[in-house]
Design a protein around this motif. Sequence first.
Motif, PDB file in Angstrom:
ATOM      1  N   SER A  34       0.830  -1.209   0.000  1.00 34.78           N
ATOM      2  CA  SER A  34       0.000   0.000   0.000  1.00 34.78           C
ATOM      3  C   SER A  34       0.863   1.257   0.000  1.00 34.78           C
ATOM      4  N   ARG A  71       2.126   1.873  -3.520  1.00 29.91           N
ATOM      5  CA  ARG A  71       1.091   2.490  -4.368  1.00 29.91           C
ATOM      6  C   ARG A  71       0.944   3.975  -4.060  1.00 29.91           C
ATOM      7  N   ARG A 108       1.657   6.940  -6.690  1.00 32.41           N
ATOM      8  CA  ARG A 108       0.633   7.939  -7.013  1.00 32.41           C
ATOM      9  C   ARG A 108       1.106   9.347  -6.709  1.00 32.41           C
TER      10      ARG A 108
END
Length: 115
Positions: free
Chosen positions: A12, A15, A19
């Motif tokens: 997580s 990610r 991003r």
Amino acid sequence: MSGRVIPKPDGSAERTIKRSRVLSYVLVVLAAVVFSLRPELFGDPQTQPAHALLHGWRIVAGIVLGVAALAVQVVVGVQWRAGLRRGAEADAGVGSGIGPDTGGEPPGNRAPGDR
């Protein structure tokens, strides 16, 4: 070897980092586009009195977008580091010398006689 080895981020966090990088790149590209706008695009300076304001706002908007790109990276980095700290504190919770009997202070911060 240094005791400050930073582990790889989990799925997580990877990610989130990816991003944030994409968002930062988009903001930097927008800042470059705003900076590259020429004042002539806003009309003839002789017929448009607000021309100077538009020229100034172009510079301000470019700087704000650039600072926003940097801020995204700083915020994500600080959150990730805070998550690492919380995880380390949770792992070291029991039997680490930190607790009610020591006043919540790690052993290295107390006087030698108190250890």
